[in-house]
Design an enzyme around this catalytic site. Structure first.
Site, mmCIF file in Angstrom:
data_model
loop_
_atom_site.group_PDB
_atom_site.id
_atom_site.type_symbol
_atom_site.label_atom_id
_atom_site.label_comp_id
_atom_site.label_asym_id
_atom_site.label_seq_id
_atom_site.Cartn_x
_atom_site.Cartn_y
_atom_site.Cartn_z
ATOM 1 N N LEU A 11 7.207 8.582 4.044
ATOM 2 C CA LEU A 11 5.683 7.933 4.235
ATOM 3 C C LEU A 11 5.321 7.424 2.712
ATOM 4 O O LEU A 11 5.638 8.044 1.625
ATOM 5 C CB LEU A 11 4.977 8.958 4.967
ATOM 6 N N GLY A 62 1.421 -2.006 11.228
ATOM 7 C CA GLY A 62 1.380 -2.789 10.052
ATOM 8 C C GLY A 62 1.728 -4.214 10.209
ATOM 9 O O GLY A 62 2.721 -4.401 10.709
ATOM 10 N N GLY A 69 9.473 7.509 9.200
ATOM 11 C CA GLY A 69 9.078 8.346 7.911
ATOM 12 C C GLY A 69 9.322 8.032 6.503
ATOM 13 O O GLY A 69 9.102 6.752 6.420
ATOM 14 N N GLN A 123 17.616 0.584 16.647
ATOM 15 C CA GLN A 123 17.024 -0.525 15.992
ATOM 16 C C GLN A 123 17.927 -1.115 14.647
ATOM 17 O O GLN A 123 17.367 -1.773 13.994
ATOM 18 C CB GLN A 123 15.560 -0.412 15.663
ATOM 19 N N GLY A 161 0.905 2.931 2.666
ATOM 20 C CA GLY A 161 1.008 1.880 3.798
ATOM 21 C C GLY A 161 0.871 2.489 5.029
ATOM 22 O O GLY A 161 0.062 2.221 6.093
ATOM 23 N N HIS A 162 1.649 3.738 5.226
ATOM 24 C CA HIS A 162 1.684 4.355 6.549
ATOM 25 C C HIS A 162 0.274 5.053 6.646
ATOM 26 O O HIS A 162 -0.310 5.025 7.680
ATOM 27 C CB HIS A 162 2.799 5.396 6.682
ATOM 28 N N GLN A 204 7.449 -7.701 14.506
ATOM 29 C CA GLN A 204 7.318 -6.615 15.215
ATOM 30 C C GLN A 204 5.973 -6.411 15.833
ATOM 31 O O GLN A 204 5.906 -6.237 17.306
ATOM 32 C CB GLN A 204 7.661 -5.423 14.351
HETATM 33 P P1 AMP Z 1 8.410 2.011 9.253
HETATM 34 O O1 AMP Z 1 8.048 3.482 8.963
HETATM 35 O O2 AMP Z 1 8.620 1.183 7.941
HETATM 36 O O3 AMP Z 1 8.958 1.881 10.473
HETATM 37 O O4 AMP Z 1 6.712 1.552 9.528
HETATM 38 C C1 AMP Z 1 5.776 2.463 10.276
HETATM 39 C C2 AMP Z 1 4.778 1.537 10.210
HETATM 40 O O5 AMP Z 1 3.874 1.254 9.165
HETATM 41 C C3 AMP Z 1 4.759 0.110 11.029
HETATM 42 O O6 AMP Z 1 3.829 -0.549 11.678
HETATM 43 C C4 AMP Z 1 4.740 -0.576 9.676
HETATM 44 O O7 AMP Z 1 4.356 -1.914 9.664
HETATM 45 C C5 AMP Z 1 3.749 0.112 8.932
HETATM 46 N N1 AMP Z 1 4.023 -0.229 7.612
HETATM 47 C C6 AMP Z 1 5.062 -0.212 6.625
HETATM 48 N N2 AMP Z 1 4.860 -0.607 5.526
HETATM 49 C C7 AMP Z 1 3.550 -1.045 5.278
HETATM 50 C C8 AMP Z 1 2.455 -1.297 4.143
HETATM 51 N N3 AMP Z 1 3.338 -1.573 2.960
HETATM 52 N N4 AMP Z 1 1.171 -1.700 4.685
HETATM 53 C C9 AMP Z 1 0.746 -1.289 5.817
HETATM 54 N N5 AMP Z 1 1.640 -0.829 6.860
HETATM 55 C C10 AMP Z 1 3.012 -0.489 6.774
#
Ligand code: AMP
Length: 288
Positions: free
Chosen positions: A38, A152, A36, A66, A41-42, A158
């Site tokens: 968001l 991402g 979340g 985690q 990137g998401h 990860q």
């Molecule tokens: P998170 O909500 O931070 O756990 O991220 C969820 C997904 O979004 C994971 O696969 C992250 O790698 C991806 N993600 C987070 N930040 C970015 C970004 N700046 N660009 C691309 N993907 C991202």
């Protein structure tokens, strides 16, 4: 293209009632796991999922397993209403938001632990982190019945952990990796960026700059150890409080590299700024 309706599911049963007929009907299902808060990137992962799949599920779950640090878990931003509005706009079919009791009911006793690629880097700095990631991602993949799952590259280690788990457990899902989306000044977008003060936010841009500069020097033939030592000093000089790690790894399997790389590599770092831990990584082309 947007769909007029997005369903919010909060239980495995509710999710399965929607996803099982999709699977029986031969539709390709994509999942984007998130915690979340968001940002673009998401949303780039959501767009990739929409382009590849007939139906898209986004999950939001701030996974307590985690987090190695209770204060980080407590401070993690939670913005479900705004997130839901963004996802509806982006044409997502289902937003799945289980709570901790749904994910880990009383008696829950299973942990998925991926050795090798989970060691060192974020795995070294955050004990238990990747066990939590692997366990929750495995559950989300099984719960959503997804054919494709989108992650991402920003969380480079990860992706390796998830791919290893999917291979080792023969999970019937294809893992798709998407490039890091950045702010105009180069800072990798992250939900944690919103915890930075204006002053810290201004200093944060040094992280991608220092990594890019260091990557360029390694590709130009400078010894990785010297280039990385300079990069650590540059981060501290730019106002970072501490560097958890700054390492050169093989892009294919995360093997540590001490010599100039002869195959594609990745420079990975985590550093602290005003009690916020930022991570980033850049490609390093082979020297010569
Ligand atoms: P998170 O909500 O931070 O756990 O991220 C969820 C997904 O979004 C994971 O696969 C992250 O790698 C991806 N993600 C987070 N930040 C970015 C970004 N700046 N660009 C691309 N993907 C991202």
């Amino acid at each position: 293209m947007t769909t007029p309706h997005m369903t919010i599911a909060r239980t495995v049963r509710g999710l399965r009632i929607i996803a099982t007929p999709w699977k029986r009907g031969g539709l390709r299902v994509g999942v984007v796991p998130t915690m979340g808060a968001l940002h673009e990137g998401h949303l780039s992962l959501v767009r990739a999922a929409r382009a590849m799949c007939d139906r898209v599920i986004v999950t939001i779950f701030v996974n307590p397993k985690q987090f190695d640090d209770a204060s980080d878990l407590a401070a993690y931003p939670r913005t479900e209403d705004a997130d839901a509005a963004l996802l509806r706009e982006a044409g997502v079919d289902v937003l799945y938001v289980p709570d901790a009791a749904e994910m880990y009911p009383p008696g829950f006793a299973t942990t998925i632990s991926v050795r090798g690629v989970s060691e060192g880097l974020c795995g070294g700095a955050r004990p238990g982190h990747f066990d939590g990631v692997a366990t929750v991602v495995c559950k989300l993949l099984m719960q959503t019945l997804a054919d494709h799952a989108f992650f991402g590259e920003k969380d480079f280690q990860q992706v390796h952990v998830v791919r290893r788990m999917v291979t080792d457990l023969n999970l019937p899902v294809d893992i798709v990796t998407c490039p890091t989306r950045r702010e105009e000044d180069g800072l990798a977008m992250s939900s944690r960026n919103r915890r930075l003060s204006a002053d810290a936010r201004a200093r944060a841009r040094a992280l991608p700059q220092v990594l890019q500069r260091c990557a360029g020097r390694i590709t130009a033939g400078e010894a990785p150890s010297a280039a990385m030592e300079q990069a650590r000093a540059d981060l501290l000089a730019a106002g970072f409080d501490a560097v958890d790690y700054l390492e050169l790894r093989a892009a294919s399997d995360l093997a540590p590299l001490t010599q100039s790389p002869t195959t594609p590599a990745r420079l990975l770092a985590a550093a602290w700024l005003d009690s916020v831990r930022l991570i980033d990584g850049v490609d390093v082309a082979p020297a010569g």
